[in-house]
Write an enzyme that holds these catalytic residues in place. Structure first.
Site, PDB file in Angstrom:
ATOM      1  N   HIS A 192       0.834  -1.200   0.000  1.00  0.00           N
ATOM      2  CA  HIS A 192       0.000   0.000   0.000  1.00  0.00           C
ATOM      3  C   HIS A 192       0.875   1.258   0.000  1.00  0.00           C
ATOM      4  CE1 HIS A 192      -2.999  -2.687   2.364  1.00  0.00           C
ATOM      5  NE2 HIS A 192      -3.413  -2.617   1.125  1.00  0.00           N
TER       6      HIS A 192
ATOM      7  N   LYS B  68     -17.203  -7.753   6.830  1.00  0.00           N
ATOM      8  CA  LYS B  68     -16.270  -8.693   7.449  1.00  0.00           C
ATOM      9  C   LYS B  68     -15.547  -7.978   8.589  1.00  0.00           C
ATOM     10  CE  LYS B  68     -13.340  -7.461   3.591  1.00  0.00           C
ATOM     11  NZ  LYS B  68     -12.267  -7.694   2.703  1.00  0.00           N
TER      12      LYS B  68
ATOM     13  N   ARG C  97      -2.024  -5.769  -7.905  1.00  0.00           N
ATOM     14  CA  ARG C  97      -0.858  -6.612  -7.780  1.00  0.00           C
ATOM     15  C   ARG C  97      -0.897  -7.608  -8.929  1.00  0.00           C
ATOM     16  NH1 ARG C  97      -1.421  -9.581  -2.725  1.00  0.00           N
ATOM     17  NH2 ARG C  97      -3.614  -9.408  -3.253  1.00  0.00           N
TER      18      ARG C  97
END
Lengths: 165, 165, 165, 165, 165, 165
Positions: free
Chosen positions: C19, C43, C92
């Site tokens: 990040h 979550k 990524r």
């Protein structure tokens, strides 16, 4: 204990730092490892089979258990002739992944006694491909970090020759 | 505030509505944006570099901050010459995604000061590629919705000429 | 020239070196960049929203044009409130790529005036995910190279507390 | 010649014919191979660690060079303790491929001396996953061809017990 | 001519415009088509089986050859009971593609006489998933274009009820 | 009941056991099925259009509702001429998946009334491609299991002829 022989096949036009990373790490898996250079792929190569074998020999001479050979015909016939049981292939995170799987499955179908194992190329070489390297060399870019020095020199010569013709 | 200059490179053989969508939305990210047409890709092009630049100029003339140029050699050398720091690329949901990543990583390796940013082509253009468009044009199909009108006209002329030869 | 404001949203549970690489390189694209921490993802998170914001502030204090905020509700409503036009996301090579595209397309459908741009995380962080990092921390592994030092310390504390309970 | 020790790690909840195919073919690559069952994955397992180890022992007893063990903590710490240098993983054509790569890269970062090698699961087992098998067992479907007989029996017992509760 | 019966199975929690697109186009392939709603998936659903069936009935009542039913147990057992030979599934360009293939292969293994055919969801629905739609509804976002009106109304009621509790 | 006509298009250079698997299973979906051989793809073919049609006729003569034809020009124009509404394509787990989706979307854009449906090639043919088969034949490998006998014979003749020239 059985003697473990591994074959690392490819076109190697030319060998890159990504290939060398696989050789460095892969040779530890085997008692003996043969880098097998495909002699006459249908698509034309920039370097002749002799040049490709020679560049790999120079770049791998420090490994006692690694040898370099060229081969013709079906890879599995060559593997059988060498009494090897394992084909080693490098997988790049960015790679022609499906092609590798298709080839591995086809080879298994043709020869049930030969296994293909894969290792992942180090992430710093994930983007290094022979195709991109030739393009960079052709356009006069810096090859440091992509190929070993002897290959870098050969690439520059090759493209200089082409231009002067 | 820094002046933000972005480069949108490609072969554009020919420019499609998908490319134009990226130009329309991408130019808002920058103070100035240059559409950079690669002059001599190894693979032959249907349109000459002059034709490709001209078609893009016609299709983008409404954007004050967009200019169109051709370039030779390594993209990063061109980006440096233009004092731009950012390369813009469109990603289609259906796309040569891995190729884009490999190119972005290679360019970063060659020039640490240049960033590549990606935008997603609108989903309605997800299937529009120069390759399919040329195939449809060659077979006489309807190009509406795929390319701007000036390109559609040029494509028809091109294939008419080829047939009459 | 327009003022370019970019929003870099995420859960950041916790922030990683991957990040931070995007923040370091992404802030150059904008005159002002806001790291926007999603307050209440469905979550459960390991760290509270206050802890996550605080860790990012510590890790990014050297960037003059970067601020850190938490937000609730739809991302696009937050982006509108900030008068920003661009969402930045890191991709990524190994990543939840399809999820990113789906989110970008959904956001475009919900708000036509907001663009999402992607940057590729450096290849050395390609494998760094918050999920793996938490797993390694939980099992007592070495976090060097994965997260900044202040986060590493917090992770160790967190798992020590959990065990002692 | 060095003694080649390979570790084949997993949750094996339960072992499938796909796993057994990898064990059958993988054990030829090594002088000694250890099937290493992860003791306490965060996500709950259907079978206890003892049940999982026992099922694998029954299904692999014909291989002289294969042993089965459970382990806790980081895989790389376990591999070091066993003096093994290689982790073996099966890749299914249909598989959590990216997860495997991420894990391999993370493990390499944590321990430079350990290599991960991949073998492709036979195409006839490409669709066999522990998750689907449990779902089929739960719904009373036929497990023939998916798991060895001892596992099929255990699965039926497990779901009978659950229902009768 | 044989009577062609197709089964379109799913959880439909809730039905989306993407699902309706597949029903609209898929029903032309068959003389009769049954939308089969899985009664009790392990993961909890937002809507009860009765609510889900009812919403689909409302949204599909204009199709004479389409009926809606719920089912329990293995899909292939249900397909056999209905004397249908074909399962229809929608593939989104952005989709859980591998999951679909795994399920299709597993079903073929369990029942050789049943075929799974796939249709591509229209690109404008490529990003529409029940999961994202529920998230948008929960956060109070605009559902127009994602779901039919009767579903939009039900979603708002559902989340209002949840909040007021 | 409507008469269901399906078109199964391709280059078929040459037909493989994978293609035949799709024909075998696909013909059950339709009252009538036409294998449509693309006459003049831009890339050269090994076999002439007459040879390709003839090999398929031999290999499919047992299916009463299957016919074989060649076509020129745009596929959708051919489908319209045949009053068929459905194009059938096989998807291999390992396949040029994105290409298929792009083609399906392009065809839908060109002709809204034509649907493309996909079936999965059996996993045992997942690796069988015309391209690999020609390579194996060229190198003198064993073609059993890859292509029907009449095609195997023709491939051997073709490569013998090429060598003797």
């Amino acid at each position: 204990m059985t003697k473990h022989i591994g074959i690392y096949p490819g076109t190697f036009d030319p060998i890159t730092n990504g290939h060398l990373d696989i050789i460095e790490r892969g040779q530890k898996l085997f008692d003996e490892m043969i880098v097998a250079v495909a002699e006459s792929p249908r698509k034309g190569t920039l370097f002749s089979i002799e040049e490709r074998v020679s560049m790999i020999k120079t770049a791998t001479k420090k490994y006692k258990n690694v040898s370099v050979e060229s081969f013709k015909g079906l890879l599995i016939d060559y593997v059988h002739k060498k009494n090897a049981g394992v084909i080693l292939r490098g997988l790049r995170v960015i790679s022609d992944f499906e092609y590798e799987f298709q080839m591995a499955l086809t080879n298994r179908k043709l020869a049930h006694d030969i296994e293909t194992v894969f290792m992942m190329t180090k992430e710093e070489y994930a983007y290094v491909s022979s195709r991109f390297i030739k393009e960079i060399a052709r356009l006069g870019g810096n090859l440091k970090g992509f190929v070993p020095q002897n290959v870098s020199k050969k690439l520059k010569e090759k493209y200089k020759t082409q231009k002067s013709v």
